[in-house]
Motif scaffolding. Structure first.
Motif: not given
Length: 583
Positions: A174-180
């Protein structure tokens, strides 16, 4: 100095005559039978010696007392001028190298500063990339550990571990949107403008700017007795070497339209408008544009140029005679491969064509074409006698331009000529009709300063411009009205600078359609432009030394240079509308 006593043509014969026309010693065979000099004006050596012995002795005394000391002084002065010229050239080379080093230092500093900006941008980008890589590498490592443990404990995994692994994986995934998303960073892109990558751009660095502020309307002067003669010289320092070719006869160049900055020969000082304006009495458009419109190369040196009536066509006189057409691709036709004599003046007859004055000849010659026969299909050109005008008196020929005088065909300037109604000798302008008959003479008053005239031009209103170029004095032009009265002298006579100082060496001066006068100066490679009142408008400069000059009917200025280059120049300024030329 020894002289052979035998004939050049007949080596076994003693010389007994002197040919006045050909200036050679000849024998009996040369003046009899089929001899070359049978029709020439000759005299026996014994008779010549008896008549001229005392004159020779008197001439030697005069030369010893006057000419030799003056010539020696001139030689000494020339040696000093040469030394000073070379000193100035060395100083200019040193200065150019020094300033070039300054430019190189500035470029190096700019290069280092730009590289530092690129490196700083790179460091900031790498910090962002490294942060992204560290964070996601850590996630990757944790996920690997969990997946490996789950794989190992598949069947024996405890319920509590299921909750634990499941919770950790969801937390990692679970990561913030666009962090990847990989950081989208544009690298800095510094470009060097294409104009800075061409040699032409850097040629503008080396401007030919040798006209001093206090001498904008004067030329180079040299005063004897100065400790530092260099301070009084004003020469053109060559800006860059011209293109060397072995090519007024066979064309090697191309028909090219140039702008004012594209020449290897021509350099203009008109860009320095502020300084020029302070010294020049410019009463018209100050933004004159003097530029090349045609340029081509020749194989041999050019002695004289005579433009034709058709635009961009001219006779070129050197070792032989050619006609050139520059309207499109340069075309050259050899009319006469070699001239039997040394040409020193030429002009155009409206009816008869090209006229030439030759040294040691008694007549003005006309270029005449013989129509081909059955065996000779090509016309053969030759120089034949036209009008009696001994080279001893003949100075210059020009085409008559006065519309009202239709019976006049050419004007001939004679020097040291017996003035009608007087025992004195002076300068005389004589007009001839198309039928080769004398129409009238204009005796120039001795009050008008005329000395060694070399070029003459007549304007449509009857004004006459004479170029005076004595060997041991500075040149000048003398403008007369149609009655022979003095109007203008350029440069004006400055009592402070008269004497042995050589200031100008004019090749010729011609009228433009609006009455302006353009003058070619050989010593300082300069083109002077005067208004109709004789006031200096501007001075343009060449990088190579000019040798010949002419102005055609369309205000095109033909310049021949010592290296065989011929350029057609023009002034563009909007003072008048260009005449449309229909070929």
């Amino acid at each position: 100095m020894s002289m052979s006593s035998t004939c050049i043509e007949h080596t076994s014969e003693e010389i007994r005559f002197y040919c006045k026309e050909c200036n050679v010693f000849v024998c009996d065979d040369c003046v009899s039978g089929q001899g070359k000099h049978i029709k020439c004006n000759k005299i026996k050596l014994s008779e010549y010696g008896a008549k001229n012995k005392q004159i020779l002795i008197e001439n030697v005394e005069e030369i010893t007392n006057k000419n030799l000391p003056r010539l020696k002084e001139t030689l000494e002065l020339a040696a000093k001028v040469k030394e000073s010229f070379n000193k100035s050239a060395d100083e200019n080379i040193t200065e150019i190298r020094s300033k070039t080093q300054v430019i190189e230092t500035i470029l190096h500093e700019l290069q280092e500063e730009t590289i530092r900006q690129i490196d700083e941008s790179r460091q900031q980008a790498n910090m962002k990339f490294d942060d992204f890589l560290d964070r996601h590498q850590n996630r990757y490592n944790k996920l690997v550990q969990i997946t490996e443990k789950v794989q190992q404990q598949k069947s024996d995994i405890q319920s509590s571990d299921v909750v634990k692994f499941d919770s950790e994986m969801k937390k990692i995934l679970h990561v913030e949107h666009g962090s990847e998303s990989i950081p989208k960073l544009e690298p800095p892109c510094f470009e060097i403008n294409e104009q800075y990558l061409t040699k032409a751009f850097y040629q503008d660095f080396f401007l030919c700017n040798n006209i001093k502020d206090e001498d904008k309307t004067e030329s180079c002067t040299y005063k004897k007795g100065l400790e530092e003669p260099n301070s009084s010289l004003d020469y053109i320092e060559p800006v860059s070497s011209t293109k060397e070719t072995n090519s007024v006869i066979n064309m090697k160049g191309e028909d090219t339209n140039y702008d004012e900055n594209s020449s290897d020969i021509y350099v203009s000082n008109s860009a320095n408008k502020g300084e020029t304006k302070l010294r020049c009495s410019v009463v018209h458009n100050k933004d004159l544009n003097y530029k090349i419109i045609k340029s081509f190369k020749c194989e041999n040196a050019v002695t004289l140029i005579v433009p034709k009536t058709n635009v961009y066509e001219a006779w070129i006189i050197g070792v032989g005679i050619s006609e050139v057409n520059l309207k499109q691709t340069p075309q050259s036709t050899t009319l006469l491969a070699r001239i039997d004599g040394e040409p020193f003046t030429a002009g155009k007859s409206q009816k008869h064509g090209l006229l030439i004055g030759l040294k040691n000849k008694k007549t003005i010659k006309v270029l005449q074409a013989s129509t081909g026969t059955l065996r000779r299909t090509v016309d053969v050109c030759k120089l034949v006698p036209h009008i009696n005008a001994h080279a001893q008196h003949l100075s210059a020929i020009c085409t008559v331009s006065t519309p009202a005088e239709k019976e006049k065909d050419i004007a001939v300037l004679l020097r040291d000529y017996q003035v009608t109604g007087s025992k004195e000798k002076g300068a005389v302008i004589r007009w001839y009709s198309s039928k080769k008959l004398k129409t009238n003479d204009l005796n120039i008053s001795n009050d008008v300063e005329i000395e060694n005239p070399v070029y003459i031009e007549e304007f449509t209103n009857g004004n006459i411009c004479i170029t005076c170029a004595p060997d041991d004095k500075s040149s000048w032009i003398q403008l007369l009205d149609k009655h022979g009265n003095h109007k203008i002298r350029y440069p004006t006579k400055d009592e402070k600078s008269v004497g042995e100082n050589i200031v100008y060496s004019f090749i010729g001066a011609g009228f433009l359609r609006d009455g302006r006068i353009t003058i070619l100066d050989r010593v300082s490679f300069r083109q002077h432009l005067l208004d109709a009142n004789g006031k200096l408008i501007k001075i343009d400069q060449y990088q190579n030394q000019p040798s010949s000059f002419a102005v055609d009917l369309y205000d095109n200025i033909w310049i021949g240079f010592d290296d065989g280059t011929i350029q057609v120049m023009e002034y563009k300024d909007g003072w008048y509308e260009d005449i449309e030329i229909n070929d």
